[in-house]
Enzyme design. Structure first.
Site, PDB file in Angstrom:
ATOM      1  N   HIS A 105       0.142   6.679   6.359  1.00 27.30           N
ATOM      2  CA  HIS A 105      -0.101   5.708   4.882  1.00 27.30           C
ATOM      3  C   HIS A 105       0.866   7.610   4.732  1.00 27.30           C
ATOM      4  O   HIS A 105       0.407   7.995   4.904  1.00 27.30           O
ATOM      5  CB  HIS A 105      -0.160   5.633   4.188  1.00 27.30           C
ATOM      6  CG  HIS A 105      -1.231   3.770   4.248  1.00 27.30           C
ATOM      7  ND1 HIS A 105      -1.116   2.964   5.460  1.00 27.30           N
ATOM      8  CD2 HIS A 105      -0.285   3.329   3.744  1.00 27.30           C
ATOM      9  CE1 HIS A 105      -1.121   2.126   5.449  1.00 27.30           C
ATOM     10  NE2 HIS A 105      -0.572   1.653   4.079  1.00 27.30           N
TER      11      HIS A 105
ATOM     12  N   SER B 275       0.674  -1.270  -0.045  1.00 23.70           N
ATOM     13  CA  SER B 275       0.329   0.265  -0.037  1.00 23.70           C
ATOM     14  C   SER B 275       1.189   0.979   0.055  1.00 23.70           C
ATOM     15  O   SER B 275       0.056   2.761   0.003  1.00 23.70           O
ATOM     16  CB  SER B 275      -1.084  -0.105   0.994  1.00 23.70           C
ATOM     17  OG  SER B 275      -0.225  -0.385   2.039  1.00 23.70           O
TER      18      SER B 275
END
Length: 300
Positions: A276, A51
């Site tokens: 993230h 990811s």
């Protein structure tokens, strides 16, 4: 077969020795310079990863199964180099196993690597060490003891640090991935992309914005550095180049103000998955990859 097994064992021992040191220094880096387009015509580029590569929730999402953005760092690199052929098979939640097996509608990632592939970027290993569960566990424990180090104690309850062991055990898995890449594309340039700086490099915290206990911030920072050190070592063993994304992102971690951070906290303010990179983070990683591409092969 016995010789290969012995080589793997020696590599694991070497990783364990390196990661077991008292002081770990992050790979040094300076902010990457701006790059123009070009240099990559007639280049076939394949991007593999999890990811951090795919860019979940960053506009525009082009693959719902893998939470893949067309503004992730592989897409930026491909556009900057004007590559002839580009295959991005990065996928949220991917582990090293997904190099060989499908992930929902995503084919095994290694299928994107062919004999005519010229460039391969690989960013993998975070999910193998349990990235998602680590974040959840440390956030839960931090709420119970916000001034202590409950996460570090939890992972060290058996007398050794479980996260360091996880990283050591992931080394041969990444090694296997890189050997498979080389076997499929013998002439390709292979870049192993490290993970960016998630938490303040000085060890300070920002509870409750990032709900880790105060003394767990340096512990988790060092865990990220150990993961990157392992990736650097395994890249070197496999004649691949390591791309440091930690150094260029220092000062833009998830504790910074929304305008300054390139990594989103557990409650993102910009389009990105929790913990993230946001769009600026993907751009920073793209700059690091482009800078590495400007470094001659064989020079670390």
């Amino acid at each position: 077969m016995q010789g290969e097994a012995e080589r793997r064992r020696r590599r694991a021992v070497s990783v364990g020795a390196a990661l077991g040191g008292c002081v770990l220094v992050a790979a040094s880096a300076t902010p990457a310079a701006a790059h123009g387009s070009g240099h990559g015509r007639d280049m076939n580029y394949a991007a593999l990863g999890d990811s951090y590569t795919s860019g979940p929730l960053i506009p525009t999402q082009v693959d719902a199964n893998c939470a893949r953005s067309d503004h992730n760092y592989p897409s930026i690199v491909a556009a900057a180099r004007e590559v002839t052929a580009f295959k991005d098979v990065s996928c949220g939640g991917a582990t090293t196993e997904h190099m060989w097996k499908p992930q929902g509608t995503n084919d095994p990632q290694l299928n994107a690597v062919r004999r005519d592939t010229d460039l391969v970027t690989v960013q993998i290993g975070g999910n193998d060490i349990g990235f998602g569960s680590i974040i959840g566990t440390c956030a839960r424990l931090g709420a119970q003891d916000p001034t202590g180090n409950p996460c570090e104690r939890y992972y060290g309850a058996s007398g050794f640090d479980q996260l360091t062991l996880n990283i050591v055990q992931t080394a041969p898995k990444v090694d296997r991935v890189l050997r498979a890449v080389h076997a499929r594309a013998p002439h390709a340039r292979v870049l192993v992309v490290g993970y960016p700086d998630l938490l303040p490099d000085d060890g300070s915290g920002c509870f409750p914005s990032v709900p880790f206990a105060a003394k767990d911030f340096p512990y988790l920072r060092d865990t990220g550095k150990r993961l990157n050190l392992m990736l650097r070592l395994v890249a070197k063993w496999n004649h691949a180049q390591y791309v440091d994304t930690y150094g260029p992102t220092v000062g833009h971690d998830m504790c910074k103000a929304p305008a300054d951070r390139w990594i989103e906290p557990l409650q993102p303010a910009s389009p990105a998955a929790p913990a993230h990179p946001n769009a600026k983070g993907e751009e920073a990683m793209a700059r690091a990859v482009l800078e590495r591409l400007d470094t001659p092969r064989g020079r670390d």
